[in-house]
Design a protein around this motif. Sequence first.
Motif, PDB file in Angstrom:
ATOM      1  N   THR A  16       0.847  -1.195   0.000  1.00  0.00           N
ATOM      2  CA  THR A  16       0.000   0.000   0.000  1.00  0.00           C
ATOM      3  C   THR A  16       0.884   1.248   0.000  1.00  0.00           C
ATOM      4  OG1 THR A  16      -0.103   0.208   2.418  1.00  0.00           O
ATOM      5  CG2 THR A  16      -1.739  -1.231   1.352  1.00  0.00           C
ATOM      6  N   THR A  17       0.305   2.346  -0.433  1.00  0.00           N
ATOM      7  CA  THR A  17       1.061   3.604  -0.395  1.00  0.00           C
ATOM      8  C   THR A  17       1.400   3.987   1.045  1.00  0.00           C
ATOM      9  OG1 THR A  17      -1.058   4.795  -0.512  1.00  0.00           O
ATOM     10  CG2 THR A  17       0.169   4.529  -2.565  1.00  0.00           C
ATOM     11  N   LYS A  49      -0.322   4.337  -6.369  1.00  0.00           N
ATOM     12  CA  LYS A  49       0.643   3.238  -6.275  1.00  0.00           C
ATOM     13  C   LYS A  49       1.198   2.902  -7.650  1.00  0.00           C
ATOM     14  CE  LYS A  49      -0.902  -0.845  -5.135  1.00  0.00           C
ATOM     15  NZ  LYS A  49      -1.383  -2.003  -4.327  1.00  0.00           N
TER      16      LYS A  49
END
Length: 207
Positions: free
Chosen positions: A39-40, A61
């Motif tokens: 995940t970011t 992303k």
Amino acid sequence: MGRGQMPTGRRERAKKEKIERIMTAARELFAEHGVNGVTTQQVAERADVAIGTLYLYASTKAELLIMVQNDKFADAIDEGLAAANAALGQALPEPVVALIRPVVACIREQTENGRTYLHELVFGDPDEPYRRAGLALSARLEDAVTGLLTRGESIDAADAATLARVVTAIIHISTTATVYLHRSDDAVLADIRDQIDAALTARHRAA
């Protein structure tokens, strides 16, 4: 200079340092878990930046992945160009195979990342800066193939450019199609070599 403002030079160094931390964090996490497993927020935490800061440099992303893969793609092309120059005394398609060998390895190093990267370049917004840079790298590879095809062979520039597009399409399919994922890099390269040979043979027959 107003109170609390950072001098321009220091501000630029801080910006560069943050980008490098973000790139390093994204590269490590994508290598460890694949793009779909990251995940970011995880990238921001490993880079030790706020999520809002990360979004200043990459808003999704996918953009993070493109940033990372562009660097790897550029290095692979440079390595391939050096190998191709060393193989110029050999008959086609060997210099072309030497050129694309590092590119194939780059795309297949982490299959999920390589497939997603190529998908994003083909189907994403071509005006987005990171995608635009990736497409420029693809064009550089295609131009290099064109140049190799015109060396010492009776292939004019227009035909060579067309064949180069065929070669890059072959690379795309051979490195990302699910049916080929179990193959080794050497097996994929051997198949690409056979397809290039067939395309060159068909072209010579037509001529």
